[in-house]
Design a protein around this motif. Structure first.
Motif: not given
Length: 305
Positions: A72-91
Motif C-alpha cells: 500500500x502507498x500509505x505503508x510505503x510512505x511510512x516505511x521511508x519516513x514520510x508522515x502522510x501519503x500526500x507528502x510522500x506523493x509530492x516528493x
C-alpha cells in the motif's frame, strides 16, 4: 582506518537505516568527524548534499516497492519516513516525474539512484596551490546570518549569492568596506592583494542542519563595528588554497572544483585534519589586476597511532 574506510562505513550506516531514522551524530562518529564536517566533505566530493542523497536513495527503493501491488502507498510512505501519503506523493513526483499510483504501471519510467562508495582515484596531474600559515587570534566583524545546509538559504529563503547581490545594490557592501579604518593589512599581517571584504563561515555551532555565515572584514583597532556582529577567530594553523587568477576580469572562480580536490585529494594524502571553527573565503587581486580567491581552512596534524 583511513579516510576512505571511515566514509564508506558511514555510507554503510546510511544504507542500513534507510527504513529507519538516520542519526546524523552516529554517522559522524563513524566517520570520526563532526556532523558539519561530514556533510561538507560529502557535498564537496560528491556534489550532492547528504540529505538529498538520502532522499534519492529512499525514493529509489520506494519505486521498487511500488512495483509490488500488494504494498500500500500509505505503508510505503511510512516505511521511508514520510508522515502522510500526500507528502510522500509530492516528493516521489518531484524526483520521478509521476505519481506513486502511475509508477505501478509496467511501462512507467522511473529514476534509480544507486548506492555510492568512496574510492581512491589517482589524479594529481594538475597542481594545487596552497600554503600553511600560523596566525595569532584576531577578530572579524560584519553581516551575519544563519543558513540551511541543504539549500544554502536563510530563514527568509534568500540564498548566499542573492545576499551578496542585495548588499551590492543597496550600498551595504560599500558601508561595510568603509568601516575598516587605517592600514589593516599591516596591522593584521595580510597581503596587500587581499580585498577588504571576505566571507567567514561555520565558526560556531548552530544546529546539525544549519551554519553561520558572515560577510565581513578584519577588525582593526579603529574599525567602526556598531551594528555589526563581531566574531573572535582563535589562534590557529591554516591551510590556504588558491584558485588560479581570473584573467577574464569577471570575478568568477571554480571554487566547487577546488573544494572537491581539497577533500578528495589533498586531505587524503596530507598529514593534516581539517577542523571545525571557521573557514575563510578571501577575495584577492594580484599585481597585474587579475582576481583570484583563497580558501582558508583551520587544520591540525594527524595523530599517529
Amino acid at each position: 582506518m583511513d579516510w576512505l574506510q571511515r566514509m564508506n562505513h558511514a555510507i554503510d550506516y546510511i544504507e542500513d537505516n534507510l527504513e529507519n531514522n538516520i542519526d546524523y551524530e552516529q554517522m559522524a562518529r563513524i566517520a570520526l568527524c563532526s556532523v558539519y564536517q561530514f556533510q561538507r566533505m560529502f557535498s564537496f566530493v560528491l556534489e550532492v548534499s547528504l540529505s538529498e542523497y538520502i532522499r534519492r536513495r529512499r525514493l529509489t527503493l520506494a519505486a521498487f516497492d511500488l512495483k509490488n501491488r500488494q504494498n500500500k502507498v500509505t505503508d510505503i510512505a511510512m516505511k521511508y519516513g514520510y508522515e502522510t501519503p500526500e507528502s510522500f506523493s509530492r516528493a516521489f513526483q518531484n524526483l520521478h516525474g509521476l505519481t506513486p499510483t502511475l509508477a505501478r504501471n509496467a511501462e512507467s519510467q522511473l529514476k534509480a539512484y544507486p548506492r555510492i562508495s568512496f574510492q581512491m582515484i589517482l589524479k594529481g596531474v594538475a597542481e594545487m596551490n596552497y600554503r600553511i600559515e600560523k596566525r595569532d587570534a584576531f577578530q572579524v566583524f560584519g553581516l551575519e546570518d544563519i543558513y540551511n545546509y541543504d539549500d544554502i538559504a536563510n530563514q527568509q529563503g534568500v540564498s548566499i549569492p542573492e545576499v551578496w547581490q542585495n548588499i551590492c545594490k543597496n550600498g551595504e557592501l560599500d558601508r561595510l568596506r568603509q568601516s575598516v579604518i587605517g592600514d589593516w593589512w599591516c596591522e593584521g599581517n595580510f597581503s596587500k592583494e587581499l580585498g577588504a571584504v571576505f566571507a567567514f563561515d561555520s565558526y560556531k555551532f548552530t544546529s546539525n542542519t544549519t551554519f553561520p555565515y558572515l560577510i565581513g572584514c578584519y577588525k582593526s583597532e579603529d574599525s567602526r563595528v556598531n551594528g555589526y556582529t563581531v566574531v573572535n577567530v582563535p589562534a590557529s594553523t591554516w591551510a590556504v588554497f588558491s584558485t588560479l587568477s581570473d584573467e577574464s576580469g569577471s570575478g568568477n572562480y571554480d571554487l566547487r572544483s577546488l573544494k572537491n580536490r581539497i577533500f578528495s585529494e589533498w586531505l587524503q594524502t596530507s598529514n593534516c585534519n581539517i577542523l571545525d571553527g571557521g573557514n575563510f573565503e578571501m577575495y584577492c587581486t594580484n599585481k597585474e589586476g587579475y582576481e583570484y580567491c583563497e580558501l582558508w581552512f583551520r587544520i591540525e596534524e594527524k595523530q599517529i597511532g
